[in-house]
Scaffold this motif. Structure first.
Motif, PDB file in Angstrom:
ATOM      1  N   PRO A   1       0.798  -1.285   0.105  1.00 12.31           N
ATOM      2  CA  PRO A   1      -0.131  -0.319   0.037  1.00 12.31           C
ATOM      3  C   PRO A   1       0.891   1.293   0.138  1.00 12.31           C
ATOM      4  N   LEU A   2       0.479   2.265  -0.762  1.00  9.47           N
ATOM      5  CA  LEU A   2       1.195   3.583  -0.780  1.00  9.47           C
ATOM      6  C   LEU A   2       0.500   4.770  -0.072  1.00  9.47           C
ATOM      7  N   ILE A   3       1.004   5.590   0.624  1.00  7.22           N
ATOM      8  CA  ILE A   3       0.502   6.963   0.958  1.00  7.22           C
ATOM      9  C   ILE A   3       0.852   7.807  -0.034  1.00  7.22           C
ATOM     10  N   ASN A   4      -0.399   8.327  -0.800  1.00 12.47           N
ATOM     11  CA  ASN A   4      -0.133   9.135  -1.952  1.00 12.47           C
ATOM     12  C   ASN A   4      -0.163  10.624  -1.548  1.00 12.47           C
ATOM     13  N   ALA A   5       0.920  11.346  -1.623  1.00  7.33           N
ATOM     14  CA  ALA A   5       1.294  12.797  -1.146  1.00  7.33           C
ATOM     15  C   ALA A   5       1.470  13.422  -2.670  1.00  7.33           C
ATOM     16  N   SER A   6       1.162  12.803  -3.771  1.00 10.18           N
ATOM     17  CA  SER A   6       1.557  13.186  -5.079  1.00 10.18           C
ATOM     18  C   SER A   6       0.313  13.532  -5.862  1.00 10.18           C
ATOM     19  N   ALA A   7      -0.504  13.155  -6.221  1.00 10.12           N
ATOM     20  CA  ALA A   7      -1.744  13.695  -6.881  1.00 10.12           C
ATOM     21  C   ALA A   7      -2.527  12.466  -7.425  1.00 10.12           C
ATOM     22  N   THR A   8      -3.641  12.916  -8.032  1.00  6.79           N
ATOM     23  CA  THR A   8      -4.729  11.668  -8.357  1.00  6.79           C
ATOM     24  C   THR A   8      -4.184  11.088  -9.678  1.00  6.79           C
ATOM     25  N   LEU A   9      -2.983  10.503  -9.520  1.00  9.37           N
ATOM     26  CA  LEU A   9      -2.398   9.789 -10.722  1.00  9.37           C
ATOM     27  C   LEU A   9      -2.993   8.441 -10.982  1.00  9.37           C
ATOM     28  N   THR A  10      -3.629   8.158 -12.151  1.00  9.31           N
ATOM     29  CA  THR A  10      -3.825   6.725 -12.601  1.00  9.31           C
ATOM     30  C   THR A  10      -2.939   5.786 -12.127  1.00  9.31           C
ATOM     31  N   ARG A  11      -1.800   5.887 -12.367  1.00 12.67           N
ATOM     32  CA  ARG A  11      -0.786   4.614 -12.312  1.00 12.67           C
ATOM     33  C   ARG A  11      -0.635   4.647 -10.477  1.00 12.67           C
ATOM     34  N   LEU A  12      -1.272   5.360  -9.743  1.00 17.81           N
ATOM     35  CA  LEU A  12      -1.219   5.038  -8.368  1.00 17.81           C
ATOM     36  C   LEU A  12      -2.518   4.713  -7.842  1.00 17.81           C
ATOM     37  N   GLY A  13      -3.499   4.502  -8.638  1.00 10.41           N
ATOM     38  CA  GLY A  13      -4.809   4.044  -8.277  1.00 10.41           C
ATOM     39  C   GLY A  13      -5.714   5.134  -8.296  1.00 10.41           C
ATOM     40  N   GLY A  14      -5.317   6.394  -8.724  1.00  4.40           N
ATOM     41  CA  GLY A  14      -6.214   7.602  -9.000  1.00  4.40           C
ATOM     42  C   GLY A  14      -6.815   8.164  -7.782  1.00  4.40           C
ATOM     43  N   SER A  15      -7.751   7.604  -7.116  1.00  2.00           N
ATOM     44  CA  SER A  15      -8.220   8.164  -5.990  1.00  2.00           C
ATOM     45  C   SER A  15      -8.799   7.197  -5.310  1.00  2.00           C
ATOM     46  N   LEU A  16      -9.410   7.479  -3.997  1.00  2.00           N
ATOM     47  CA  LEU A  16     -10.088   6.453  -3.194  1.00  2.00           C
ATOM     48  C   LEU A  16     -11.547   6.984  -3.264  1.00  2.00           C
ATOM     49  N   MET A  17     -12.425   5.729  -3.300  1.00  2.00           N
ATOM     50  CA  MET A  17     -14.050   6.110  -3.338  1.00  2.00           C
ATOM     51  C   MET A  17     -14.410   6.086  -2.096  1.00  2.00           C
ATOM     52  N   PRO A  18     -15.225   7.319  -1.584  1.00  8.95           N
ATOM     53  CA  PRO A  18     -16.006   7.436  -0.372  1.00  8.95           C
ATOM     54  C   PRO A  18     -17.184   6.010  -0.406  1.00  8.95           C
ATOM     55  N   PRO A  19     -17.473   5.909   0.952  1.00 11.10           N
ATOM     56  CA  PRO A  19     -18.443   4.631   1.084  1.00 11.10           C
ATOM     57  C   PRO A  19     -19.629   4.858   0.178  1.00 11.10           C
ATOM     58  N   GLU A  20     -20.225   6.019  -0.213  1.00  9.12           N
ATOM     59  CA  GLU A  20     -21.367   6.410  -0.878  1.00  9.12           C
ATOM     60  C   GLU A  20     -21.265   5.765  -2.343  1.00  9.12           C
ATOM     61  N   VAL A  21     -20.097   5.999  -2.753  1.00  2.00           N
ATOM     62  CA  VAL A  21     -19.788   5.533  -4.137  1.00  2.00           C
ATOM     63  C   VAL A  21     -19.732   4.029  -4.179  1.00  2.00           C
ATOM     64  N   VAL A  22     -19.074   3.335  -3.273  1.00  2.00           N
ATOM     65  CA  VAL A  22     -18.788   1.961  -3.232  1.00  2.00           C
ATOM     66  C   VAL A  22     -20.189   1.242  -3.130  1.00  2.00           C
ATOM     67  N   GLN A  23     -20.982   1.943  -2.448  1.00  5.60           N
ATOM     68  CA  GLN A  23     -22.287   1.380  -2.098  1.00  5.60           C
ATOM     69  C   GLN A  23     -23.125   1.434  -3.398  1.00  5.60           C
ATOM     70  N   ALA A  24     -23.105   2.504  -4.322  1.00  2.89           N
ATOM     71  CA  ALA A  24     -23.843   2.594  -5.335  1.00  2.89           C
ATOM     72  C   ALA A  24     -23.345   1.588  -6.369  1.00  2.89           C
ATOM     73  N   MET A  25     -22.067   1.111  -6.351  1.00  3.53           N
ATOM     74  CA  MET A  25     -21.695   0.356  -7.198  1.00  3.53           C
ATOM     75  C   MET A  25     -22.052  -1.299  -6.852  1.00  3.53           C
ATOM     76  N   VAL A  26     -22.204  -1.540  -5.560  1.00  2.00           N
ATOM     77  CA  VAL A  26     -22.455  -2.670  -4.982  1.00  2.00           C
ATOM     78  C   VAL A  26     -24.154  -3.033  -5.424  1.00  2.00           C
ATOM     79  N   ASP A  27     -24.941  -1.903  -5.099  1.00  2.00           N
ATOM     80  CA  ASP A  27     -26.438  -1.802  -5.385  1.00  2.00           C
ATOM     81  C   ASP A  27     -26.541  -2.158  -7.087  1.00  2.00           C
ATOM     82  N   ALA A  28     -25.877  -1.585  -7.788  1.00  2.00           N
ATOM     83  CA  ALA A  28     -25.883  -1.861  -9.190  1.00  2.00           C
ATOM     84  C   ALA A  28     -25.507  -3.077  -9.606  1.00  2.00           C
ATOM     85  N   SER A  29     -24.673  -3.788  -8.871  1.00  2.00           N
ATOM     86  CA  SER A  29     -24.053  -5.029  -9.393  1.00  2.00           C
ATOM     87  C   SER A  29     -25.101  -6.176  -9.150  1.00  2.00           C
TER      88      SER A  29
END
Ligand SMILES: *Cc1c(COP(=O)(O)O)cnc(C)c1O
Length: 371
Positions: free
Chosen positions: A11-39
Motif C-alpha cells: 500500500p502507498l500513501i499518496n502525497a503526489s496527486a490523483t495519478l492513474t498509475r497510483l490508483g487515481g483516488s479512493l472512493m467514498p463509501p457512498e460511491v462503493v455502495q452505489a456500485m454494490v447496489d448496481a451490481s
C-alpha cells in the motif's frame, strides 16, 4: 487479510496527486455502495446510460452527459461523434476516414500525451501557433471543410499565449466546428463542471476517478445533447470504435453517486484545511538544515489547491532530494511524492486520508534530521 496483503502488493500513501498509475483516488463509501447496489440486478445498459446521463446533466447544469470509461475514452468517443454525427454508415466505417472529416485542430502549446486519444480515431492533428503564442488568424486559417473538431487541453500546459477559450468558441461557431475541452483534472473548483459549457464549448470531459473520487474506470462528457446522442451510438454496447471502452452499470451508478457526493462537499472547508496542512508542513520543515519549504499555488493541474514545495540542498542537508524520494518510497509505510524543479519535491494534501499528513511529515523530518 486484505486483497493487497494476499497479493503482496504494497500500500502507498499518496502525497503526489490523483495519478492513474497510483490508483487515481479512493472512493467514498457512498460511491462503493452505489456500485454494490448496481451490481446485483440486470438492467438495459443503454437505458441506464441515458438515465444516469440525464441525472448527472441536471445536477451539473448541463444539457446532456455521457458516462465514459475515463476521460481519455471520452475524448476518443467525442471525437468519433464529431466526425460521424448519427450516421450509422460513418459510425461503422471508423477508423477508416475516407470521405469523412479527418482533421482536428489543436494549439501547438497544448500537445501532450493524452492527444493520443484524439489521434487514435485516425484523424490528423493540425497544430496552430507556437509554444508561447497563438493568434486568432491562425485558428481561422486552419478551419476548413475537413475540420472535425477543435480540441482544447485545459491543464498546466494551458494559458501560455493561447487564444482565450471564449474566442476559440466565437471563431469556431460560425463554421459549425465543435470545441471539445479535455478538462480531465479540472475539478476543483467544482464549478468547472458547468463553467466550460457555460462558455459555449460543445463538451467538457472530466475524469470520474480523479478528484471526483468515482470509479477509476469512469469519465464524464458534459455538453450539448446532439453530440452526446452521437456519442451513445459510437460507444458500448454498440459495435463501434468505442465498443472496447466499456462502462459497466456499476461505473455508471458509481459516477452518479460520486457527482452527488462531490457537489455536497464542503469545498471551502476542504481548501482551508489544505492550507493549514501545507502551512504546518512548511513551518516544521523550515526548521531543518538545508531544507527550505514554501506554499506553491495553484497545483500542477492548475487546480486552486496548495501544495508544499520543499527544496533540499544536499550539501547542507546531508541527503539529496533523490535519496529522500527513494527512502520515502522504500520505507514503511511507503510514501510517494512528486519531484519538482531545482532539487525539490512537492507534497500534495489532496490525496491524503485523515492523519496521513502527520505520517508524511514525521517520515520526512526523520529522514532529514537523522542521516
Ligand atoms: C488524467 C488525464 C486524462 C485521462 O483521464 P482518465 O480518466 O484517466 O482517462 C486526460 N487528460 C488529462 C489532461 C488528464 O490529466
Amino acid at each position: 487479510m486484505t486483497i493487497y496483503e494476499e497479493l503482496n502488493v504494497r500500500p502507498l500513501i499518496n502525497a503526489s496527486a490523483t495519478l492513474t498509475r497510483l490508483g487515481g483516488s479512493l472512493m467514498p463509501p457512498e460511491v462503493v455502495q452505489a456500485m454494490v447496489d448496481a451490481s446485483k440486478v440486470f438492467i438495459d445498459l443503454e437505458e441506464l446510460q441515458m438515465k444516469v446521463g440525464d441525472k448527472i446533466a441536471e445536477l451539473t447544469h448541463n444539457d446532456a452527459c455521457y458516462i465514459s470509461s475515463g476521460a481519455a475514452a471520452g475524448i476518443v468517443i467525442a471525437i468519433a461523434a464529431c466526425i460521424t454525427g448519427k450516421s450509422m454508415a460513418a459510425i461503422h466505417q471508423l477508423p477508416d476516414l475516407t470521405g469523412l472529416k479527418n482533421e482536428v485542430i489543436v494549439h501547438k502549446s497544448h500537445r501532450n500525451g493524452y492527444d493520443h486519444a484524439v489521434r487514435q480515431v485516425g484523424v490528423k492533428l493540425v497544430e496552430i501557433g507556437y509554444a508561447g503564442s497563438t493568434a486568432p488568424w491562425q485558428l481561422e486559417a486552419a478551419i476548413n471543410e475537413r475540420s472535425a473538431a477543435i480540441i482544447w487541453f485545459q491543464g498546466g500546459m494551458t494559458g501560455h499565449g493561447d487564444i482565450p477559450l471564449e474566442q476559440v468558441v466565437a471563431i469556431a461557431a460560425p463554421h459549425g466546428v465543435p470545441v471539445i475541452v479535455d478538462a480531465a483534472a479540472q475539478v476543483p473548483p467544482v464549478e468547472n463542471l458547468w463553467n466550460f459549457t457555460k462558455l459555449g464549448v460543445t463538451a467538457a470531459i472530466f475524469s470520474g476517478g480523479k478528484d471526483l473520487r468515482g470509479p477509476q474506470s469512469s469519465g464524464l462528457v458534459l455538453g450539448k445533447r446532439e453530440l452526446i446522442e452521437a456519442m451513445r451510438l459510437n460507444g458500448p454496447p454498440n459495435h463501434s470504435i468505442g465498443r472496447p471502452m466499456k462502462v459497466g452499470k456499476e461505473e455508471m451508478c458509481g459516477a452518479l453517486a460520486a457527482v452527488r457526493w462531490y457537489l455536497s462537499r464542503d469545498h471551502e472547508g476542504r481548501l482551508s484545511q489544505s492550507e493549514e496542512v501545507v502551512g504546518g508542513w512548511c513551518s516544521e520543515l523550515n526548521r531543518l538544515a538545508g531544507v527550505s519549504a514554501h506554499r506553491s499555488f495553484p497545483n500542477e493541474a492548475g487546480q486552486p489547491m496548495p501544495r508544499a514545495q520543499v527544496h533540499i540542498d544536499a550539501a547542507a542537508a546531508g541527503i539529496s532530494r533523490n535519496e529522500v524520494v527513494r527512502a520515502l518510497l522504500e520505507g514503511t509505510p511507503a510514501i510517494t511524492v512528486a519531484n519538482g524543479p531545482d532539487e525539490s519535491i512537492y507534497l500534495n494534501p489532496m490525496t491524503l486520508e485523515d492523519g496521513e499528513e502527520t505520517v508524511v511529515l514525521e517520515r520526512l523530518v526523520a529522514l532529514l534530521r537523522d542521516k
